[in-house]
Design a protein around this motif. Structure first.
Motif, mmCIF file in Angstrom:
data_model
loop_
_atom_site.group_PDB
_atom_site.id
_atom_site.type_symbol
_atom_site.label_atom_id
_atom_site.label_comp_id
_atom_site.label_asym_id
_atom_site.label_seq_id
_atom_site.Cartn_x
_atom_site.Cartn_y
_atom_site.Cartn_z
ATOM 1 N N VAL A 2 7.738 -7.345 -4.251
ATOM 2 C CA VAL A 2 6.680 -6.032 -3.881
ATOM 3 C C VAL A 2 8.098 -4.960 -3.904
ATOM 4 O O VAL A 2 7.395 -3.911 -5.200
ATOM 5 C CB VAL A 2 5.419 -5.911 -2.480
ATOM 6 N N ALA A 3 9.235 -4.826 -3.593
ATOM 7 C CA ALA A 3 9.808 -3.398 -3.833
ATOM 8 C C ALA A 3 10.226 -3.345 -4.799
ATOM 9 O O ALA A 3 10.421 -2.091 -5.583
ATOM 10 C CB ALA A 3 11.400 -4.150 -2.621
ATOM 11 N N GLU A 4 11.264 -4.626 -5.496
ATOM 12 C CA GLU A 4 11.115 -4.745 -6.719
ATOM 13 C C GLU A 4 10.375 -3.934 -8.375
ATOM 14 O O GLU A 4 10.156 -3.707 -9.240
ATOM 15 C CB GLU A 4 11.763 -6.402 -7.339
ATOM 16 N N GLU A 5 8.564 -4.809 -7.907
ATOM 17 C CA GLU A 5 7.862 -4.515 -8.784
ATOM 18 C C GLU A 5 8.089 -2.363 -8.880
ATOM 19 O O GLU A 5 7.590 -2.418 -9.611
ATOM 20 C CB GLU A 5 6.540 -4.823 -8.390
ATOM 21 N N TYR B 263 3.542 6.541 -2.619
ATOM 22 C CA TYR B 263 3.922 7.467 -2.245
ATOM 23 C C TYR B 263 5.225 6.933 -3.443
ATOM 24 O O TYR B 263 4.957 5.621 -4.194
ATOM 25 C CB TYR B 263 5.024 7.355 -1.444
ATOM 26 N N ASP B 264 5.797 7.133 -3.777
ATOM 27 C CA ASP B 264 7.365 7.525 -4.629
ATOM 28 C C ASP B 264 8.345 7.332 -3.768
ATOM 29 O O ASP B 264 8.953 7.819 -3.014
ATOM 30 C CB ASP B 264 7.561 8.748 -5.591
ATOM 31 N N VAL B 265 8.305 5.662 -3.695
ATOM 32 C CA VAL B 265 9.540 5.561 -2.474
ATOM 33 C C VAL B 265 10.955 4.645 -3.696
ATOM 34 O O VAL B 265 10.712 4.388 -4.440
ATOM 35 C CB VAL B 265 8.549 4.226 -1.371
ATOM 36 N N ALA B 266 11.995 5.565 -2.850
ATOM 37 C CA ALA B 266 13.370 4.869 -3.148
ATOM 38 C C ALA B 266 13.398 3.748 -2.816
ATOM 39 O O ALA B 266 14.680 2.680 -3.712
ATOM 40 C CB ALA B 266 14.364 6.306 -2.933
ATOM 41 N N ALA B 267 13.349 3.598 -1.617
ATOM 42 C CA ALA B 267 14.690 2.610 -0.369
ATOM 43 C C ALA B 267 12.751 1.817 0.553
ATOM 44 O O ALA B 267 12.294 2.487 0.715
ATOM 45 C CB ALA B 267 15.490 3.540 0.010
ATOM 46 N N ARG C 83 0.879 -1.339 -0.383
ATOM 47 C CA ARG C 83 -0.548 -0.353 -0.005
ATOM 48 C C ARG C 83 1.200 1.129 0.062
ATOM 49 O O ARG C 83 0.039 2.072 -0.522
ATOM 50 C CB ARG C 83 -0.908 0.124 1.446
ATOM 51 N N GLN C 84 1.877 1.116 0.936
ATOM 52 C CA GLN C 84 2.524 2.323 1.012
ATOM 53 C C GLN C 84 3.494 2.946 -0.177
ATOM 54 O O GLN C 84 3.810 3.331 -1.036
ATOM 55 C CB GLN C 84 3.955 2.439 1.785
ATOM 56 N N LEU C 85 3.965 1.591 -1.316
ATOM 57 C CA LEU C 85 4.351 1.585 -2.248
ATOM 58 C C LEU C 85 3.797 2.207 -3.934
ATOM 59 O O LEU C 85 4.113 2.606 -4.654
ATOM 60 C CB LEU C 85 4.896 0.972 -2.829
ATOM 61 N N VAL C 86 2.607 1.704 -3.387
ATOM 62 C CA VAL C 86 1.260 2.623 -3.961
ATOM 63 C C VAL C 86 1.355 4.045 -3.792
ATOM 64 O O VAL C 86 1.171 5.105 -4.583
ATOM 65 C CB VAL C 86 -0.101 1.723 -4.173
ATOM 66 N N VAL D 251 15.862 -2.362 -1.652
ATOM 67 C CA VAL D 251 16.211 -2.648 -0.035
ATOM 68 C C VAL D 251 16.949 -2.918 0.881
ATOM 69 O O VAL D 251 17.456 -3.319 0.303
ATOM 70 C CB VAL D 251 15.723 -4.589 -0.636
ATOM 71 N N ILE D 252 17.328 -2.291 1.844
ATOM 72 C CA ILE D 252 18.570 -2.073 2.911
ATOM 73 C C ILE D 252 17.533 -2.939 3.616
ATOM 74 O O ILE D 252 16.478 -2.558 4.632
ATOM 75 C CB ILE D 252 18.612 -0.919 3.446
ATOM 76 N N GLU D 253 18.282 -4.283 4.099
ATOM 77 C CA GLU D 253 18.130 -5.455 5.236
ATOM 78 C C GLU D 253 18.782 -4.439 6.755
ATOM 79 O O GLU D 253 20.493 -4.896 6.809
ATOM 80 C CB GLU D 253 18.192 -6.860 5.478
ATOM 81 N N ASP D 254 18.016 -4.202 7.602
ATOM 82 C CA ASP D 254 18.600 -4.348 8.865
ATOM 83 C C ASP D 254 18.603 -4.899 10.186
ATOM 84 O O ASP D 254 17.748 -5.498 10.296
ATOM 85 C CB ASP D 254 17.689 -3.271 10.358
ATOM 86 N N CYS D 255 19.598 -6.441 9.626
ATOM 87 C CA CYS D 255 19.421 -7.192 10.784
ATOM 88 C C CYS D 255 20.148 -6.985 12.030
ATOM 89 O O CYS D 255 21.196 -8.194 12.408
ATOM 90 C CB CYS D 255 21.029 -7.879 9.814
#
Length: 376
Positions: free
Chosen positions: A144-147, A121-125, A116-119, A152-156
């Motif tokens: 979903v991010a790739e679409e 807003y114009d999301v960079a990361a 929903r957020q990716l739809v 994608v930066i994973e917080d591990c």
């Protein structure tokens, strides 16, 4: 009765690092030397990536990755509604906008909310967090991010050694960022690591770590000439920290196994305590590395979360709340995005003592105190 702490970092590092530290001091090479290089190579290998870049914290790691990807003024980054503030702070430090993605009942990023957020807003990361040591749904998050063309930066920070179907967390996105803070599953006191298989990102982050110099210290030995082709920081890890990190990495599987055993004993106990529920996925126990063991205090339990916190404190048992949702923090009063499930969890969650050297006696003290209000 001896107090039971939330963490016990003093039992995690022993004399096994002393000889290595002595060797570093004798070598005269105290930063960005051979120990750091070896630690980077070993860590990236364990986490199935091509490059490791050792830094001074996970916060620096997240910042460096976002900046190296061009995140800045006008950019929008999605973070989970429930995470430590650093995940969102690094976005704002780059003058980018934070949008919250709601979480599932496990506390991890909800892919449906992310979509929903990716739809909207114009999301960079996107920064998914493997909260408490439980891997987020990386295959779906990455899909979903790739679409939508978002990095994608994973917080591990909570999850060194955690995996999904045998694939280590940190290897799914463009980069993974780890913390070696004193209370983490493995520690160098302070410190962090970036892993990535993106050669361009690795080069940018490596320069950013060292004032954006075009040569490392060992390269300057051959020829001193170098350039500074951008603005950077001192995000370096010391050689002493790298020695500790290499030792901790060797011990990580056994320490995570010990955490998992403590968690299983808690889970067995919770089955017999109405009103207390584990915040996690029962099908993912073997992939979980249990940085934290978090429960929900539901209406069925005779005490509220705050009352239970006070009751345990009276019995010298230290607990905590991890974390206030980002939307609860005053700096983020008007933050956009979804956070309903995060808000619901926040009213009920409590972190119980969890550390690899936890004794049966210490754990039984906690369990008995959880049972007492039921028995009274």
């Amino acid at each position: 009765m001896a107090p039971v702490p939330l963490y016990k970092p003093e039992n995690v590092i022993g004399d096994e690092v002393i000889d290595g530290i002595r060797d570093v001091l004798a070598s005269g090479w105290l930063t960005l030397g051979p120990e750091t290089k070896s630690f980077e190579e070993e860590y990236s290998t364990v986490h199935a990536t091509n490059h490791g870049i050792a830094v001074n914290s996970c916060t620096s790691a997240l910042y460096a990755c976002l900046r190296s990807l061009g995140i800045g003024t006008g950019s929008t980054v999605v973070v989970p509604a429930m995470t430590f503030s650093a995940t969102a702070n690094v976005v704002r430090l780059l003058d980018a906008d934070v949008v919250l993605c709601d979480v599932t009942e496990t506390g991890n990023m909800d892919p449906e909310s992310l979509a929903r957020q990716l739809v909207r807003y114009d999301v960079a990361a996107v920064i998914p967090v493997h909260l408490y040591g439980l891997p987020a749904d990386m295959p779906e998050i990455c899909r979903v991010a790739e679409e939508h063309g978002a990095a994608v930066i994973e917080d591990c920070a909570h999850a060194p050694g955690a995996s999904i179907s045998g694939e280590p967390v940190g290897s799914f996105g463009d980069a993974g960022c780890y913390s070696f803070y004193a209370t983490k599953n493995m520690t160098t006191g302070e410190g962090g690591m970036i892993v990535t298989s993106d050669d361009k990102l690795e080069n940018q982050v490596r320069k950013l770590r060292n004032h954006h110099q075009t040569k490392s210290p060992d390269e300057k030995q051959d020829n001193w000439g170098y350039d500074v082709d951008g603005l950077g920081f001192n995000f370096r890890m010391s050689e002493i920290q790298a020695v500790m990190g290499r030792s901790q990495l060797e011990r990580l599987p056994e320490m995570n196994k010990a955490r998992r055993q403590v968690a299983k004993q808690y889970l067995e106990a919770l089955d017999e305590i109405p009103g207390l529920e584990w915040v996690g996925d029962p099908n993912s126990v073997e992939n979980h590395v249990f940085h934290l063991f978090v429960i929900r205090v539901t209406d069925e339990y005779p005490l509220t979360r705050q009352q239970l916190y006070d009751h345990l404190a009276e019995n010298d048992i230290v607990t905590g709340v991890h974390y206030p949702p980002i939307s609860e923090l005053s700096y983020y009063d008007n933050v956009r995005g979804d956070h309903d499930t995060a808000d619901e969890l926040y009213g009920e969650i409590l972190s119980l003592p969890m550390f690899p050297e936890m004794t049966d006696s210490e754990q039984q003290t906690v369990v008995n105190s959880l049972r007492n209000p039921v028995d009274e």
